[in-house]
Design a protein around this motif. Structure first.
Motif, PDB file in Angstrom:
ATOM      1  N   GLY A  20       0.823  -1.209   0.000  1.00 27.78           N
ATOM      2  CA  GLY A  20       0.000   0.000   0.000  1.00 27.78           C
ATOM      3  C   GLY A  20       0.854   1.254   0.000  1.00 27.78           C
ATOM      4  N   ASN A  21       1.948   1.237   0.770  1.00 31.55           N
ATOM      5  CA  ASN A  21       2.889   2.359   0.740  1.00 31.55           C
ATOM      6  C   ASN A  21       3.501   2.508  -0.648  1.00 31.55           C
ATOM      7  OD1 ASN A  21       3.963   1.212   3.935  1.00 31.55           O
ATOM      8  ND2 ASN A  21       2.694   3.016   3.596  1.00 31.55           N
ATOM      9  N   LEU A  22       3.863   1.370  -1.241  1.00 36.36           N
ATOM     10  CA  LEU A  22       4.554   1.389  -2.529  1.00 36.36           C
ATOM     11  C   LEU A  22       3.705   2.022  -3.619  1.00 36.36           C
ATOM     12  CD1 LEU A  22       7.053   0.473  -4.185  1.00 36.36           C
ATOM     13  CD2 LEU A  22       5.887  -1.720  -4.525  1.00 36.36           C
ATOM     14  N   ILE A  23       2.437   1.626  -3.725  1.00 35.24           N
ATOM     15  CA  ILE A  23       1.578   2.176  -4.781  1.00 35.24           C
ATOM     16  C   ILE A  23       1.119   3.583  -4.444  1.00 35.24           C
ATOM     17  CG2 ILE A  23      -0.564   1.199  -3.839  1.00 35.24           C
ATOM     18  CD1 ILE A  23       0.427   1.806  -7.556  1.00 35.24           C
ATOM     19  N   GLY A  24       1.241   3.986  -3.175  1.00 33.49           N
ATOM     20  CA  GLY A  24       0.815   5.322  -2.788  1.00 33.49           C
ATOM     21  C   GLY A  24       1.746   6.438  -3.190  1.00 33.49           C
ATOM     22  N   SER A  25       2.977   6.114  -3.582  1.00 30.63           N
ATOM     23  CA  SER A  25       3.889   7.207  -3.951  1.00 30.63           C
ATOM     24  C   SER A  25       5.022   6.747  -4.865  1.00 30.63           C
ATOM     25  CB  SER A  25       4.468   7.880  -2.692  1.00 30.63           C
ATOM     26  OG  SER A  25       5.178   6.953  -1.893  1.00 30.63           O
ATOM     27  N   GLN A  26       5.889   5.860  -4.381  1.00 34.63           N
ATOM     28  CA  GLN A  26       7.117   5.565  -5.110  1.00 34.63           C
ATOM     29  C   GLN A  26       6.885   4.909  -6.465  1.00 34.63           C
ATOM     30  OE1 GLN A  26       9.217   3.191  -2.137  1.00 34.63           O
ATOM     31  NE2 GLN A  26      10.547   4.921  -1.664  1.00 34.63           N
ATOM     32  N   LEU A  27       5.995   3.916  -6.524  1.00 32.01           N
ATOM     33  CA  LEU A  27       5.810   3.177  -7.770  1.00 32.01           C
ATOM     34  C   LEU A  27       5.189   4.032  -8.873  1.00 32.01           C
ATOM     35  CD1 LEU A  27       6.200   0.584  -9.272  1.00 32.01           C
ATOM     36  CD2 LEU A  27       4.106  -0.317  -8.238  1.00 32.01           C
ATOM     37  N   PRO A  28       4.107   4.776  -8.618  1.00 35.17           N
ATOM     38  CA  PRO A  28       3.591   5.631  -9.693  1.00 35.17           C
ATOM     39  C   PRO A  28       4.562   6.733 -10.093  1.00 35.17           C
ATOM     40  CG  PRO A  28       2.382   5.996  -7.652  1.00 35.17           C
ATOM     41  CD  PRO A  28       3.225   4.781  -7.440  1.00 35.17           C
ATOM     42  N   ALA A  29       5.358   7.219  -9.141  1.00 33.17           N
ATOM     43  CA  ALA A  29       6.368   8.224  -9.478  1.00 33.17           C
ATOM     44  C   ALA A  29       7.406   7.628 -10.425  1.00 33.17           C
ATOM     45  CB  ALA A  29       7.039   8.749  -8.211  1.00 33.17           C
ATOM     46  N   SER A 346      -1.311  -2.521   7.184  1.00 37.63           N
ATOM     47  CA  SER A 346      -0.878  -1.818   8.389  1.00 37.63           C
ATOM     48  C   SER A 346       0.549  -2.191   8.735  1.00 37.63           C
ATOM     49  CB  SER A 346      -1.785  -2.154   9.574  1.00 37.63           C
ATOM     50  OG  SER A 346      -1.269  -1.593  10.778  1.00 37.63           O
ATOM     51  N   THR A 347       1.421  -1.169   8.732  1.00 34.60           N
ATOM     52  CA  THR A 347       2.808  -1.406   9.132  1.00 34.60           C
ATOM     53  C   THR A 347       2.882  -1.726  10.620  1.00 34.60           C
ATOM     54  OG1 THR A 347       3.639   0.089   7.409  1.00 34.60           O
ATOM     55  CG2 THR A 347       5.108  -0.389   9.253  1.00 34.60           C
ATOM     56  N   SER A 348       2.152  -0.954  11.436  1.00 37.73           N
ATOM     57  CA  SER A 348       2.232  -1.134  12.887  1.00 37.73           C
ATOM     58  C   SER A 348       1.683  -2.494  13.320  1.00 37.73           C
ATOM     59  CB  SER A 348       1.482  -0.006  13.604  1.00 37.73           C
ATOM     60  OG  SER A 348       0.103  -0.008  13.256  1.00 37.73           O
ATOM     61  N   ARG A 349       0.668  -2.991  12.592  1.00 33.67           N
ATOM     62  CA  ARG A 349       0.084  -4.283  12.949  1.00 33.67           C
ATOM     63  C   ARG A 349       0.645  -5.434  12.109  1.00 33.67           C
ATOM     64  NH1 ARG A 349      -4.538  -1.096  12.698  1.00 33.67           N
ATOM     65  NH2 ARG A 349      -5.291  -2.155  10.819  1.00 33.67           N
ATOM     66  N   GLY A 350       1.556  -5.099  11.189  1.00 31.20           N
ATOM     67  CA  GLY A 350       2.163  -6.139  10.372  1.00 31.20           C
ATOM     68  C   GLY A 350       1.184  -6.850   9.472  1.00 31.20           C
ATOM     69  N   ARG A 351       0.159  -6.142   8.997  1.00 35.03           N
ATOM     70  CA  ARG A 351      -0.891  -6.782   8.203  1.00 35.03           C
ATOM     71  C   ARG A 351      -0.711  -6.486   6.721  1.00 35.03           C
ATOM     72  NH1 ARG A 351      -6.006  -6.709   6.041  1.00 35.03           N
ATOM     73  NH2 ARG A 351      -7.255  -8.527   6.593  1.00 35.03           N
ATOM     74  N   GLY A 352      -0.714  -7.540   5.906  1.00 30.93           N
ATOM     75  CA  GLY A 352      -0.599  -7.372   4.476  1.00 30.93           C
ATOM     76  C   GLY A 352       0.679  -7.995   3.946  1.00 30.93           C
ATOM     77  N   VAL A 353       1.021  -7.619   2.712  1.00 27.81           N
ATOM     78  CA  VAL A 353       2.247  -8.097   2.071  1.00 27.81           C
ATOM     79  C   VAL A 353       3.246  -6.941   2.053  1.00 27.81           C
ATOM     80  CG1 VAL A 353       3.248  -9.166   0.024  1.00 27.81           C
ATOM     81  CG2 VAL A 353       0.853  -9.603   0.615  1.00 27.81           C
ATOM     82  N   ALA A 562      -2.175 -16.833   0.257  1.00 28.99           N
ATOM     83  CA  ALA A 562      -3.302 -16.256   0.994  1.00 28.99           C
ATOM     84  C   ALA A 562      -3.255 -16.690   2.456  1.00 28.99           C
ATOM     85  CB  ALA A 562      -4.619 -16.677   0.357  1.00 28.99           C
ATOM     86  N   GLU A 563      -2.898 -17.939   2.678  1.00 27.56           N
ATOM     87  CA  GLU A 563      -2.800 -18.440   4.059  1.00 27.56           C
ATOM     88  C   GLU A 563      -1.584 -17.860   4.770  1.00 27.56           C
ATOM     89  OE1 GLU A 563      -2.396 -22.703   6.474  1.00 27.56           O
ATOM     90  OE2 GLU A 563      -2.770 -22.677   4.313  1.00 27.56           O
ATOM     91  N   LYS A 564      -0.467 -17.781   4.056  1.00 32.06           N
ATOM     92  CA  LYS A 564       0.781 -17.286   4.644  1.00 32.06           C
ATOM     93  C   LYS A 564       0.653 -15.846   5.105  1.00 32.06           C
ATOM     94  CE  LYS A 564       5.694 -16.581   3.611  1.00 32.06           C
ATOM     95  NZ  LYS A 564       6.771 -16.781   2.605  1.00 32.06           N
ATOM     96  N   PHE A 565      -0.071 -15.042   4.341  1.00 33.62           N
ATOM     97  CA  PHE A 565      -0.169 -13.614   4.643  1.00 33.62           C
ATOM     98  C   PHE A 565      -1.516 -13.234   5.256  1.00 33.62           C
ATOM     99  CE2 PHE A 565       2.941 -13.947   1.154  1.00 33.62           C
ATOM    100  CZ  PHE A 565       4.047 -13.412   1.811  1.00 33.62           C
ATOM    101  N   ALA A 566      -2.175 -14.200   5.861  1.00 33.80           N
ATOM    102  CA  ALA A 566      -3.490 -13.935   6.455  1.00 33.80           C
ATOM    103  C   ALA A 566      -3.377 -13.309   7.835  1.00 33.80           C
ATOM    104  CB  ALA A 566      -4.304 -15.222   6.545  1.00 33.80           C
ATOM    105  N   GLY A 567      -2.258 -13.521   8.487  1.00 39.60           N
ATOM    106  CA  GLY A 567      -2.114 -13.028   9.863  1.00 39.60           C
ATOM    107  C   GLY A 567      -1.165 -11.867   9.982  1.00 39.60           C
ATOM    108  N   ARG A 568      -0.463 -11.823  11.076  1.00 44.35           N
ATOM    109  CA  ARG A 568       0.454 -10.733  11.385  1.00 44.35           C
ATOM    110  C   ARG A 568       1.881 -11.115  11.008  1.00 44.35           C
ATOM    111  NH1 ARG A 568       0.927  -6.476  15.215  1.00 44.35           N
ATOM    112  NH2 ARG A 568       3.080  -6.172  15.872  1.00 44.35           N
ATOM    113  N   ARG A 569       2.601 -10.145  10.481  1.00 42.34           N
ATOM    114  CA  ARG A 569       4.011 -10.376  10.193  1.00 42.34           C
ATOM    115  C   ARG A 569       4.777 -10.532  11.502  1.00 42.34           C
ATOM    116  NH1 ARG A 569       7.942  -7.498   5.941  1.00 42.34           N
ATOM    117  NH2 ARG A 569       9.889  -8.406   6.656  1.00 42.34           N
ATOM    118  N   ASP A 570       5.676 -11.515  11.555  1.00 36.62           N
ATOM    119  CA  ASP A 570       6.468 -11.730  12.773  1.00 36.62           C
ATOM    120  C   ASP A 570       7.448 -10.572  12.989  1.00 36.62           C
ATOM    121  OD1 ASP A 570       5.212 -14.120  13.219  1.00 36.62           O
ATOM    122  OD2 ASP A 570       6.704 -15.274  12.093  1.00 36.62           O
TER     123      ASP A 570
END
Length: 570
Positions: A20-29, A346-353, A562-570
């Motif tokens: 989400g951070n990546l597509i929000g600024s750096q990648l489209p730039a 969410s970076t703080s919650r470690g959610r997503g890829v 989908a299963e691997k990234f369903a929870g929180r990043r360690d």
């Protein structure tokens, strides 16, 4: 050709960024920078890490490292990931640089000289155990409104009520857990943004064609409630740009640093100075000073919507208030949020890829294509593994990859690994060329206007047009009766591969490079005239059959990820 200055919002240092951070600024730039370079324009594309503030200190403490050492290590991590995603920065700087320190102190001095900085006393929560003042977000306690036990000092996440730290019941430091807190008076510097409200308002009104998202956020901050407020630009921290008035000490401000949101945007300018000092350029001022030639520069910024207020109000207040001839942004492209599988990244919650995880499972071009083709331009968009698999398999494997494979393998089997001679273009070929010329104009218009999803749709349509032509022309059948005509059809198709490589390079640069290599050409000229472009590779020009350009994502892979990234990043 024009000169283009491009900056993307600088990512914070405390951790690896998510998609989400990546597509929000750096990648489209990066997409825009690559496109403009492809059209022959002079481009300076800058980014950096945002390294100051309490979160950096806390992240360093958690890692058990001095904050400067932690930031240096994370800068390298972020720089390597940017390289892994093919982000073509001309320089990737650091807000902790000497250049940014000096420039930030310079701006503070000039703003003070212009009567736009005021010293104010205020009460702030102090932690005896931590021996420091605590920002509101590092104080938690029980909400007096709903009794939620983890309310922050600025707002309760449960009921949404805005709070002051003194409102909390049983407040404690989130750093140490200590409840030994007291309100203590401290002094800070404020940038008198309210004095610049009309100037900023007029400047925003003078901009044409800005995204509604950008202007609506800016206007809301300017006019809602009490309007644009003065902003504190110093903090009681040890890590940051020391408060000075230009080169001079600032009495009463000893031991304080500038607020991260004051110095971070200034890094855009300082980054250009770093670029020169690193031996990559020879004149930063021609990009940033209108008295040194920057009047003919078009400056475009890219950022997520949460960063818009700082770039439309606070940073312009610094620039305008200085009274100095600094280049201001001409176009500010803002993005909504990319959500993740029914919730939020969410970076703080470690959610997503996250960027490192993404590159571990697939090459960057898969992610680049999907994120850009689904960019959250007009509304929030959502990443789902089903949609990701479907789009990548269809667009990259079935349309582009399949076209390249069919054409090159057929030519090798029936002719040779050279562009075949013989035959002439007929009505079908002329119709295809005309269609591609029309779509190219639409693609260029979308890219010029930074309408990313439209541009991706037009590019995809050009890939599809080649497939449709190939299917209708059926050179494998024509070859049996008229080998020369089949040769002309394949000659056109091979030239389309070079054209596709050039047009696709802003989106999928690695794959584009592979296509140019397979076609054995360094010709990256923009195919402005399709009639000429489709004969650029002449009869007898050698090529090679490339490896499978894009493998398909299997159902098993999709389910595993989908299963691997369903929870929180360690």
């Amino acid at each position: 050709m024009a000169r283009h200055l491009i900056t993307s919002a600088i990512p914070y240092i405390n951790g690896i960024k998510h998609l989400g951070n990546l597509i929000g600024s750096q990648l489209p730039a990066d997409l825009y920078a690559r496109y403009l370079r492809g059209r022959g324009h002079e481009v300076l594309f800058l980014c950096a890490t945002d390294e100051h503030g309490t979160p950096a200190e806390l992240a360093a403490a958690k890692a058990g490292k001095p904050v400067d050492e932690y930031c240096a290590e994370m800068w390298q991590v972020q720089a390597d990931l940017a390289d892994g995603f093919g982000l073509s920065f001309d320089h990737y700087g650091r807000s902790s640089s000497d250049q940014n320190r000096k420039l930030t102190q310079h701006f503070a001095g000039v703003l003070a000289d212009n009567g736009l900085i005021e010293e104010r006393s205020e009460a702030q929560m102090y932690s005896h155990a931590d021996a420091r003042f605590l920002p509101d977000r590092y104080i938690e306690g029980t909400c007096p409104n709903c009794a939620f036990e983890d309310a922050r000092g600025d707002q309760c996440d449960n009921c949404g009520k805005l709070l002051d730290p003194v409102d909390l019941i049983n407040p404690h430091s989130t750093i140490s857990g200590s409840t030994d807190l007291e309100m203590r008076e401290t002094k800070h510097l404020y940038l008198l943004q309210s004095k610049l409200k009309d100037d900023i308002d007029q400047w925003i009104d003078s901009q044409t064609g800005w995204p509604v998202l950008t202007t609506s956020i800016a206007k809301k901050w300017l006019h809602d409630g009490d309007g644009l407020q003065d902003r504190g630009i110093t903090r009681d921290l040890s890590w940051g740009v020391p408060v000075k008035r230009g080169d001079d000490d600032w009495p009463g401000m000893e031991g304080k640093v500038f607020y991260v949101w004051f110095d971070a945007p200034i890094e855009y300018i300082a980054c250009a100075q770093e670029w020169v000092d690193a031996g990559k350029g020879d004149d930063w001022a021609r990009w940033w000073r209108t008295d040194k030639g920057a009047d003919d520069v078009r400056y475009t910024q890219f950022m997520g919507k949460d960063n818009v207020p700082f770039h439309t109000l606070s940073f312009p207040a610094t620039i305008i208030g200085s009274g100095e001839p600094w280049k201001r942004v001409d176009y500010l492209k803002s993005f909504n949020y990319l959500n993740y599988d029914g919730g939020q990244f969410s970076t703080s919650r470690g959610r997503g890829v996250f960027m490192d995880q993404a590159l571990e499972i697939l090459p960057a071009d898969y992610w680049r294509w999907w994120l850009l083709s689904r960019a959250p331009e007009t509304s929030d968009s959502e990443f789902t593994w089903d949609q990701f698999q479907t789009d990548c398999n269809k667009d990259l494997a079935d349309v582009l990859g399949n076209f390249v494979s069919r054409v090159t393998k057929f030519c090798r089997s029936k002719f040779s690994e050279e562009v075949p001679a013989g035959g002439t273009f007929g009505e079908a070929e002329t119709a295809l060329i005309d269609d591609l010329q029309t779509r190219l104009a639409a693609y260029e218009a979308a890219m010029d206007n930074i309408e990313i999803r439209k541009a991706a749709a037009e590019l995809r349509a050009m890939w599809a047009a080649g497939n449709e032509y190939l299917q209708a022309a059926a050179p494998w059948a024509v070859f049996k009766e008229d080998p020369d005509q089949a040769a002309a059809q394949i000659r056109l198709a091979l030239n389309l591969i070079r054209i596709y490589a050039v047009l696709s390079a802003p989106f999928i640069p690695t794959a584009a490079g592979k296509l140019l290599s397979a076609m054995n050409t360094l010709d990256t000229d923009w195919p402005s005239d399709m009639k000429k472009a489709v004969v650029a590779l002449k009869e007898g020009h050698p090529f090679s059959v490339p490896d499978n350009l894009f493998g398909k994502i299997s159902d098993d892979q999709r389910e595993e990820w989908a299963e691997k990234f369903a929870g929180r990043r360690d």
